[in-house]
Design a protein around this motif. Structure first.
Motif, mmCIF file in Angstrom:
data_model
loop_
_atom_site.group_PDB
_atom_site.id
_atom_site.type_symbol
_atom_site.label_atom_id
_atom_site.label_comp_id
_atom_site.label_asym_id
_atom_site.label_seq_id
_atom_site.Cartn_x
_atom_site.Cartn_y
_atom_site.Cartn_z
ATOM 1 N N ASP A 16 -0.366 0.974 -6.106
ATOM 2 C CA ASP A 16 -0.942 2.244 -5.656
ATOM 3 C C ASP A 16 -1.385 2.184 -4.195
ATOM 4 O O ASP A 16 -1.442 3.218 -3.531
ATOM 5 C CB ASP A 16 -2.143 2.621 -6.524
ATOM 6 C CG ASP A 16 -1.750 2.980 -7.951
ATOM 7 O OD1 ASP A 16 -0.554 3.281 -8.173
ATOM 8 O OD2 ASP A 16 -2.620 2.951 -8.834
ATOM 9 N N ASN A 17 -1.717 0.987 -3.719
ATOM 10 C CA ASN A 17 -2.201 0.842 -2.348
ATOM 11 C C ASN A 17 -1.082 0.679 -1.329
ATOM 12 O O ASN A 17 -1.356 0.461 -0.143
ATOM 13 C CB ASN A 17 -3.154 -0.347 -2.246
ATOM 14 C CG ASN A 17 -4.366 -0.214 -3.134
ATOM 15 O OD1 ASN A 17 -4.518 -0.955 -4.101
ATOM 16 N ND2 ASN A 17 -5.219 0.749 -2.822
ATOM 17 N N VAL A 19 1.952 2.848 -1.742
ATOM 18 C CA VAL A 19 2.920 3.922 -1.952
ATOM 19 C C VAL A 19 3.084 4.821 -0.729
ATOM 20 O O VAL A 19 4.162 5.383 -0.510
ATOM 21 C CB VAL A 19 2.575 4.765 -3.202
ATOM 22 C CG1 VAL A 19 2.749 3.929 -4.462
ATOM 23 C CG2 VAL A 19 1.164 5.324 -3.106
ATOM 24 N N ASP A 20 2.055 4.979 0.087
ATOM 25 C CA ASP A 20 2.211 5.808 1.289
ATOM 26 C C ASP A 20 3.165 5.149 2.286
ATOM 27 O O ASP A 20 4.012 5.823 2.887
ATOM 28 C CB ASP A 20 0.858 6.059 1.954
ATOM 29 C CG ASP A 20 0.022 7.089 1.202
ATOM 30 O OD1 ASP A 20 0.498 7.607 0.166
ATOM 31 O OD2 ASP A 20 -1.106 7.377 1.646
ATOM 32 N N LEU A 21 3.020 3.844 2.470
ATOM 33 C CA LEU A 21 3.953 3.131 3.338
ATOM 34 C C LEU A 21 5.364 3.169 2.754
ATOM 35 O O LEU A 21 6.351 3.365 3.472
ATOM 36 C CB LEU A 21 3.512 1.679 3.526
ATOM 37 C CG LEU A 21 2.527 1.386 4.659
ATOM 38 C CD1 LEU A 21 2.169 -0.100 4.663
ATOM 39 C CD2 LEU A 21 3.086 1.794 6.011
ATOM 40 N N ALA A 23 6.687 5.472 0.885
ATOM 41 C CA ALA A 23 7.241 6.809 1.087
ATOM 42 C C ALA A 23 7.699 6.990 2.532
ATOM 43 O O ALA A 23 8.719 7.635 2.799
ATOM 44 C CB ALA A 23 6.205 7.864 0.717
ATOM 45 N N HIS A 24 6.945 6.424 3.469
ATOM 46 C CA HIS A 24 7.341 6.518 4.876
ATOM 47 C C HIS A 24 8.664 5.798 5.110
ATOM 48 O O HIS A 24 9.578 6.351 5.750
ATOM 49 C CB HIS A 24 6.255 5.919 5.768
ATOM 50 C CG HIS A 24 6.643 5.862 7.209
ATOM 51 N ND1 HIS A 24 6.684 6.972 8.012
ATOM 52 C CD2 HIS A 24 7.047 4.818 7.982
ATOM 53 C CE1 HIS A 24 7.096 6.624 9.232
ATOM 54 N NE2 HIS A 24 7.310 5.320 9.232
ATOM 55 N N SER A 27 11.544 7.679 3.694
ATOM 56 C CA SER A 27 11.916 8.868 4.463
ATOM 57 C C SER A 27 12.933 8.543 5.546
ATOM 58 O O SER A 27 13.610 9.438 6.061
ATOM 59 C CB SER A 27 10.671 9.504 5.089
ATOM 60 O OG SER A 27 10.192 8.754 6.204
ATOM 61 N N ALA A 157 -1.551 1.232 2.679
ATOM 62 C CA ALA A 157 -1.714 2.681 2.690
ATOM 63 C C ALA A 157 -1.219 3.260 1.362
ATOM 64 O O ALA A 157 -0.071 3.038 0.989
ATOM 65 C CB ALA A 157 -0.929 3.294 3.854
ATOM 66 N N PRO A 158 -2.134 3.957 0.654
ATOM 67 C CA PRO A 158 -3.488 4.255 1.074
ATOM 68 C C PRO A 158 -4.455 3.103 0.758
ATOM 69 O O PRO A 158 -4.301 2.425 -0.260
ATOM 70 C CB PRO A 158 -3.845 5.472 0.219
ATOM 71 C CG PRO A 158 -3.068 5.261 -1.064
ATOM 72 C CD PRO A 158 -1.786 4.612 -0.635
ATOM 73 N N ARG A 183 2.848 1.926 11.117
ATOM 74 C CA ARG A 183 4.040 2.581 10.565
ATOM 75 C C ARG A 183 5.235 2.432 11.512
ATOM 76 O O ARG A 183 6.340 2.095 11.088
ATOM 77 C CB ARG A 183 3.773 4.068 10.311
ATOM 78 C CG ARG A 183 2.882 4.362 9.122
ATOM 79 C CD ARG A 183 2.959 5.833 8.728
ATOM 80 N NE ARG A 183 2.575 6.708 9.841
ATOM 81 C CZ ARG A 183 1.346 7.133 10.071
ATOM 82 N NH1 ARG A 183 0.358 6.755 9.275
ATOM 83 N NH2 ARG A 183 1.088 7.943 11.084
#
Length: 219
Positions: A16-17, A19-21, A23-24, A27, A157-158, A183
């Motif tokens: 969970d910590n 998943v933002d990276l 997703a980046h 992309s 991230a997050p 990033r």
């Protein structure tokens, strides 16, 4: 046509910590796998076992081109997997940390054959005072950059209060600017290992960040 990324979380953290990276990176066209490490807790801390399971996962998925990337203890796990997996193109370490038994240092001689990119935070107790640099700095295969003003939590991230309550630092550089630098440079490192846009890491993109005081080389 881009390689797969296996992105690992830190000690006592979870997928969970990251998943933002993830997703980046996705992309930009990468396929990103974000596992929950089975051996990265207070009850079971074994980076070699975690690395073995990542390689087993990669084999089950029939991944033929892999970049192992990871944060903190996950960076150590990624390094151990990356030097042993013949399918690995290289490793990206996000403020990687060796464990108390210096397991990472024991793999240093093997790391010379694998391209390594390392984004390193400011020295603190939370990254064991940059102890991974003890074995990474002498490596000719390692490209290491300090993200100026960053604390250990800036490389996941997050993040959340469980990290920032203990590891958050103070800096004249904004959290948003640090997050963007992490990033940008980690994505550039992934493309460099993929054989594309290598000039970004060593060329004008990196130079502009250094001139702005956001990063500095580690030699």
């Amino acid at each position: 046509d881009l390689p797969a990324i296996i992105l690992s979380h830190g000690f006592a953290r979870s997928a969970d910590n990251m998943v933002d990276l993830a997703a980046h990176y996705a992309s930009w066209g990468f396929s990103v796998y974000v596992p929950n490490l089975c051996h990265a807790s207070f009850l079971d801390a074994d980076p070699e076992a975690s690395a073995a399971e990542l390689m087993e996962f990669a084999a089950l998925k029939n991944l033929d081109e892999i970049i192992y990337a990871g944060y903190s203890n996950g960076g150590l796990v990624s390094l151990i997997a990356g030097v042993q997996d013949s399918m690995a193109l290289g490793v990206v370490g996000l403020d990687p940390v060796d464990n108390m038994d210096s397991v990472g240092a024991g793999y240093a001689s093997m790391m010379e054959i694998v391209p390594i990119y390392g984004l390193i935070g400011e020295s603190s107790q939370c990254n064991s005072n940059n102890n991974s640099l003890n074995f990474l700095t002498p490596l000719s295969s390692a490209n290491l950059v300090r993200v100026n003003g960053s604390d250990h939590c800036d490389f996941e991230a997050p993040t959340n209060w469980m990290c920032t309550s203990f590891c958050s630092g103070s800096s004249s550089v904004s959290e948003e600017a640090i997050a963007e630098t992490v990033r940008v440079l980690s994505t550039a490192a992934l493309f460099s290992l993929s054989g594309d846009e290598a000039q970004w890491w060593e060329g004008s993109g990196y130079d502009s960040l250094e001139l702005e005081g956001k990063v500095s080389p580690i030699q």
